[in-house]
Each structure stands twice: as C-alpha cells, then as structure tokens.
Design an enzyme around this catalytic site. Structure first.
Site, PDB file in Angstrom:
ATOM      1  N   ASN A  96     -10.375  -0.322  -0.244  1.00 53.95           N
ATOM      2  CA  ASN A  96      -8.076   0.351  -0.219  1.00 53.95           C
ATOM      3  C   ASN A  96      -8.082  -0.909  -1.247  1.00 53.95           C
ATOM      4  O   ASN A  96      -7.964  -1.572  -1.384  1.00 53.95           O
ATOM      5  CB  ASN A  96      -8.295  -0.976   1.142  1.00 53.95           C
ATOM      6  CG  ASN A  96      -6.453  -0.299   0.990  1.00 53.95           C
ATOM      7  OD1 ASN A  96      -5.690   0.385   0.294  1.00 53.95           O
ATOM      8  ND2 ASN A  96      -6.099  -1.072   2.532  1.00 53.95           N
ATOM      9  N   HIS A 146      -3.388   7.729   1.550  1.00 54.37           N
ATOM     10  CA  HIS A 146      -3.451   6.370   1.238  1.00 54.37           C
ATOM     11  C   HIS A 146      -5.046   5.877   2.011  1.00 54.37           C
ATOM     12  O   HIS A 146      -5.182   6.472   2.918  1.00 54.37           O
ATOM     13  CB  HIS A 146      -2.688   5.486   1.838  1.00 54.37           C
ATOM     14  CG  HIS A 146      -3.026   3.750   1.797  1.00 54.37           C
ATOM     15  ND1 HIS A 146      -3.359   3.262   0.678  1.00 54.37           N
ATOM     16  CD2 HIS A 146      -3.567   2.803   2.754  1.00 54.37           C
ATOM     17  CE1 HIS A 146      -3.732   2.568   0.798  1.00 54.37           C
ATOM     18  NE2 HIS A 146      -3.533   1.239   1.983  1.00 54.37           N
ATOM     19  N   CYS A 181       0.762  -1.176  -0.077  1.00 57.94           N
ATOM     20  CA  CYS A 181       0.039  -0.072   0.131  1.00 57.94           C
ATOM     21  C   CYS A 181       0.710   1.343  -0.364  1.00 57.94           C
ATOM     22  O   CYS A 181       0.255   2.061  -0.515  1.00 57.94           O
ATOM     23  CB  CYS A 181      -0.691   0.101   1.086  1.00 57.94           C
ATOM     24  SG  CYS A 181      -1.862  -1.398   1.231  1.00 57.94           S
TER      25      CYS A 181
HETATM   26  C1  LIG Z   1     -10.536  -3.901   9.584  1.00 55.00           C
HETATM   27  C2  LIG Z   1     -10.679  -3.143  10.700  1.00 55.00           C
HETATM   28  C3  LIG Z   1     -11.611  -2.401  10.096  1.00 55.00           C
HETATM   29  C4  LIG Z   1     -11.559  -3.762  12.002  1.00 55.00           C
HETATM   30  O1  LIG Z   1     -11.948  -2.954  12.601  1.00 55.00           O
HETATM   31  P1  LIG Z   1     -11.694  -3.017  14.332  1.00 55.00           P
HETATM   32  O2  LIG Z   1     -13.248  -2.354  14.949  1.00 55.00           O
HETATM   33  O3  LIG Z   1     -10.468  -3.086  14.619  1.00 55.00           O
HETATM   34  O4  LIG Z   1     -13.003  -4.079  14.550  1.00 55.00           O
HETATM   35  P2  LIG Z   1     -11.468  -5.949  15.238  1.00 55.00           P
HETATM   36  O5  LIG Z   1     -11.275  -7.118  14.125  1.00 55.00           O
HETATM   37  O6  LIG Z   1     -11.796  -5.467  16.710  1.00 55.00           O
HETATM   38  O7  LIG Z   1     -13.420  -6.555  15.014  1.00 55.00           O
HETATM   39  C5  LIG Z   1     -14.313  -6.531  15.915  1.00 55.00           C
HETATM   40  C6  LIG Z   1     -15.351  -7.541  15.941  1.00 55.00           C
HETATM   41  O8  LIG Z   1     -15.886  -7.261  14.379  1.00 55.00           O
HETATM   42  C7  LIG Z   1     -15.549  -8.332  13.458  1.00 55.00           C
HETATM   43  N1  LIG Z   1     -15.774  -7.997  11.929  1.00 55.00           N
HETATM   44  C8  LIG Z   1     -14.828  -8.343  11.275  1.00 55.00           C
HETATM   45  N2  LIG Z   1     -15.034  -7.751   9.759  1.00 55.00           N
HETATM   46  C9  LIG Z   1     -16.717  -7.729   9.895  1.00 55.00           C
HETATM   47  C10 LIG Z   1     -17.263  -7.802   9.340  1.00 55.00           C
HETATM   48  N3  LIG Z   1     -16.548  -7.614   8.077  1.00 55.00           N
HETATM   49  N4  LIG Z   1     -18.367  -7.721   9.472  1.00 55.00           N
HETATM   50  C11 LIG Z   1     -18.866  -7.770  10.675  1.00 55.00           C
HETATM   51  N5  LIG Z   1     -18.274  -7.800  12.137  1.00 55.00           N
HETATM   52  C12 LIG Z   1     -16.916  -8.544  11.208  1.00 55.00           C
HETATM   53  C13 LIG Z   1     -14.420  -9.176  13.951  1.00 55.00           C
HETATM   54  O9  LIG Z   1     -14.670 -10.728  14.212  1.00 55.00           O
HETATM   55  C14 LIG Z   1     -14.981  -9.198  15.666  1.00 55.00           C
HETATM   56  O10 LIG Z   1     -15.711 -10.201  15.942  1.00 55.00           O
HETATM   57  P3  LIG Z   1     -15.093 -10.438  17.671  1.00 55.00           P
HETATM   58  O11 LIG Z   1     -15.242  -9.778  18.439  1.00 55.00           O
HETATM   59  O12 LIG Z   1     -16.554 -11.227  17.797  1.00 55.00           O
HETATM   60  O13 LIG Z   1     -14.233 -11.423  17.261  1.00 55.00           O
HETATM   61  C15 LIG Z   1      -9.724  -2.285  11.280  1.00 55.00           C
HETATM   62  O14 LIG Z   1      -9.226  -2.933  12.546  1.00 55.00           O
HETATM   63  C16 LIG Z   1      -9.199  -1.717  10.486  1.00 55.00           C
HETATM   64  O15 LIG Z   1      -9.024  -1.113   9.606  1.00 55.00           O
HETATM   65  N6  LIG Z   1      -7.590  -2.100  10.051  1.00 55.00           N
HETATM   66  C17 LIG Z   1      -6.667  -1.586   9.704  1.00 55.00           C
HETATM   67  C18 LIG Z   1      -6.672  -2.053   7.916  1.00 55.00           C
HETATM   68  C19 LIG Z   1      -6.155  -1.548   7.233  1.00 55.00           C
HETATM   69  O16 LIG Z   1      -6.677  -0.767   6.388  1.00 55.00           O
HETATM   70  N7  LIG Z   1      -5.131  -2.110   6.822  1.00 55.00           N
HETATM   71  C20 LIG Z   1      -4.467  -1.878   5.500  1.00 55.00           C
HETATM   72  C21 LIG Z   1      -3.503  -1.053   5.745  1.00 55.00           C
HETATM   73  S1  LIG Z   1      -2.252  -1.361   4.275  1.00 55.00           S
END
Ligand SMILES: CC(C)(COP(=O)(O)OP(=O)(O)OC[C@H]1O[C@@H](n2cnc3c(N)ncnc32)[C@H](O)[C@@H]1OP(=O)(O)O)[C@@H](O)C(=O)NCCC(=O)NCCS
Length: 322
Positions: free
Chosen positions: A279, A249, A113
């Site tokens: 993304n 980004h 990314c």
């Molecule tokens: C991926 C992301 C959106 C998840 O959001 P979060 O607030 O951190 O959520 P968590 O990972 O704590 O997950 C919370 C819950 O939501 C659930 N969950 C994950 N994806 C889900 C979806 N698409 N729909 C519903 N629930 C979802 C998880 O399983 C978790 O459930 P659990 O508590 O029963 O285990 C977030 O971590 C994020 O944006 N990270 C950076 C990712 C990114 O930008 N990467 C690229 C960088 S280049």
C-alpha cells in the site's frame, strides 16, 4: 466543453525491494499470512537520503518524457502526499524546483490514501474552469518513515513510491465518448478519525506512527468504494459494462476483489499491483496507471474508473477516458 485529457504518465520506485520474509526475522508473522490476508508479496522502501519529493521528481520526469513535454510546459503541479519531506514548504514546490519548473504554481493535497483521487478531481477543476491548461498530478509517499516496526498489523502492509499523470485542456462534446476526466465524486467523514491516523505531528512535536484498526477500515472500505464508484459512473452516464479498467487504490487484494464484485467487474478488468508495491497510499493509483500502460493494458480510448479510501475517512472515485 472543456475536458482534461491524459497527456502522459510515469512512475518511480526506490531500488530497495523488501520481500515478506524480511519481517519474519523480527516479528511473529509469515510470508503466507501476509499474502493470504493482504495479497502483498514485496514492497519498495526509500533509501535513508531519499525523500518523498525525490521520488515524486523521478516520477514527474518520467511523465514529462512520456508526454513529450518540458517542465516549463506545465501551468500547475499538485502533489498528493501525507508524508511530505517537511511540515512546509509543500513537497510540490520542492518538486517544482527539482524538475526545473520556473513558473506556474504548485501545492500539496492531503487526503491520505484517497489523495490522488482528490488531487485528480482538483486538477480537473482547474482545467475545466480555465485556471490552468496543463497540470501534473503526482501521488508520492514514504510511508516507511511512519511505520512502527513492532506493529505487525500495519508495518507489513505499506511501501514507498511515486506516480505522476499529466492532464491537458482539450475540447470535448460533453458526452461519455469524450476523452479525459468525465466525472468525479469526493467524500469524507471525520467521525472515523480514530480508525486510521498518525499519532504525531506539529501539535506533538513528533512525526508519529501510523495507527490502524484494520478490521474497521476493511469494513468501511468495500461498501464506500463501491458506492463512490457507482456515483461517479452514474454522473458520467456509464455503467460497469462500459468500463474497460478499474484501477483501484492498492491496499489489499481482498478489498480490491470485494469492491470489484460489488461493481460487477470481473477481475480480468482490474489492474492489480498490490503484490509488488504494497500500500503506497496516494501513490498507488498513479503507480498502477503507469504500470498498466507500460504492460500494454491501458490504451487510448479505454474507459477507466479509479477509486480510493484512506484516513479521515476520505474516499472518492474518478471516471476518465484514457
Ligand atoms: C490488517 C488486515 C490485513 C488484518 O487482517 P484481518 O483478517 O482483519 O486480521 P485481524 O485484524 O482480525 O487479525 C487476526 C489475527 O492476526 C494477527 N495479525 C495481525 N497482523 C499480523 C501479521 N502481520 N502476521 C501474523 N498475524 C497478524 C492479529 O494480531 C490477530 O491475532 P489475534 O486474533 O490473536 O488477535 C486487514 O484487517 C486489512 O487489510 N484491513 C484494511 C487495511 C487497509 O487496507 N488499510 C488501508 C486502507 S487505505
């Protein structure tokens, strides 16, 4: 002193627009969850017969048109991508052929990314060193090809697309008032290999799927993005108050907002496209630059900061005057 001026910009998005509701059919997820956790409302997915080099070539032609140039006016072409059509040859040489560029040189850069920021910094170095006079930098991806459609934590976040920027050598007086690239800052730390990676490749004889520890990536993102932006601004001799636009980004609206806050930048000065594109990895910044220009936001003379982080981890920032 030599500067790399922006000559043209363009982008391309595949026709197929996929709204969040699409994922509600097969996964335990919802439009509300995706919007509230990421800011993403829709993304584009490439057609079966559309590859990264095809998307990149469309964006390249749009940038050439914007610059009023022909393919053979370019000395060099760099494609930032982690999803090239084939292991080799490079996507860049495929684009070179597809757009009818018969001279110069073309190569890929892979920094996931952060790829566009790395490619832009390298293109700037080619120009400042006198190696090339006109360089096209493209970010292009088909991340839909490396999605595990059963993993709701990743597959709802990514999209396909391409953006292209043309840089041209020009004289500057060496101050922050110059147009063109003013400063770059690049970083990587391979100890974070396992928080964002693809579990396939040449060594496994598979393409593999993207794997991510979302929370961990999130934790690193805001801190590292704000730090690299500040380093690049310091090295350009500018402060947040001088900046007209942050073009980050486009991974997640919460990361974009958190980073802007740490940079003391109001959201009115941040170009945001994540709601429409998801993304798109290395394509996200040139896509946002192109959309920002088309919407009349980015104007000649504006001071712009771009920043990105991705797998590696690799991260960096570029300060430029449009
Ligand atoms: C991926 C992301 C959106 C998840 O959001 P979060 O607030 O951190 O959520 P968590 O990972 O704590 O997950 C919370 C819950 O939501 C659930 N969950 C994950 N994806 C889900 C979806 N698409 N729909 C519903 N629930 C979802 C998880 O399983 C978790 O459930 P659990 O508590 O029963 O285990 C977030 O971590 C994020 O944006 N990270 C950076 C990712 C990114 O930008 N990467 C690229 C960088 S280049």
């Amino acid at each position: 002193m030599k500067r790399a001026h922006i000559k043209g910009v363009g982008h391309y998005l595949p026709e197929n627009v996929v709204p969040n509701a699409h994922f509600e059919k097969t996964l335990e997820t919802s439009n509300d969850w995706i919007i509230s956790r990421s800011g993403i409302e829709r993304r584009h997915f490439a057609a079966e017969d559309e590859t990264t080099s095809h998307l990149a070539s469309h964006a390249a032609r749009a940038a050439l048109k914007d610059a009023g140039l022909e393919a053979n006016d370019l000395d060099a072409l760099i494609v930032a991508t982690s999803t090239p059509d084939l292991t080799f040859p490079s996507a860049a040489t495929m684009v070179q052929h597809q757009i009818g560029m018969t001279g110069g040189f073309a190569f890929d850069i892979q920094a996931v990314c952060a790829g566009f920021v790395f490619a832009l910094a390298n293109a700037n170095a080619l120009i400042v060193s006198g190696t090339a006079k006109r360089v096209m930098v493209i970010g292009a991806e088909t991340f839909s090809r490396i999605m595990d459609w059963t993993d709701r934590g990743t597959c709802v976040l990514f999209g396909d697309g391409a953006g292209a920027l043309i840089l041209e050598a020009a004289d500057g007086d060496g101050t922050a008032q110059d147009r063109g690239v003013l400063a770059t800052d690049l970083n990587s730390d391979g100890t974070y290999r396992d928080i964002l990676y693809v579990d396939g490749g040449v060594s496994t004889k598979t393409t593999g799927y993207l794997r991510m520890e979302g929370k961990e990536v999130f934790r690193h993102a805001i801190e590292k993005l704000a730090a690299t932006a500040h380093t690049a601004m310091d090295s350009a001799g500018v402060t947040s108050e001088d900046v007209d636009w942050v073009v980050p980004h486009q991974a997640n609206i919460r990361i974009i907002k958190g980073t802007a806050k740490k940079m003391n930048m109001p959201m009115e000065n941040v170009i945001v496209t994540v709601q429409d594109h998801g993304n798109t990895s290395a394509a996200s910044i040139p896509l946002a630059l192109s959309v920002g220009k088309a919407e009349g936001k980015l104007k000649q003379g504006d001071l712009v900061v771009t920043e990105a982080i991705g797998g590696g981890l690799a991260w960096g920032a570029v300060v430029l005057r449009w």
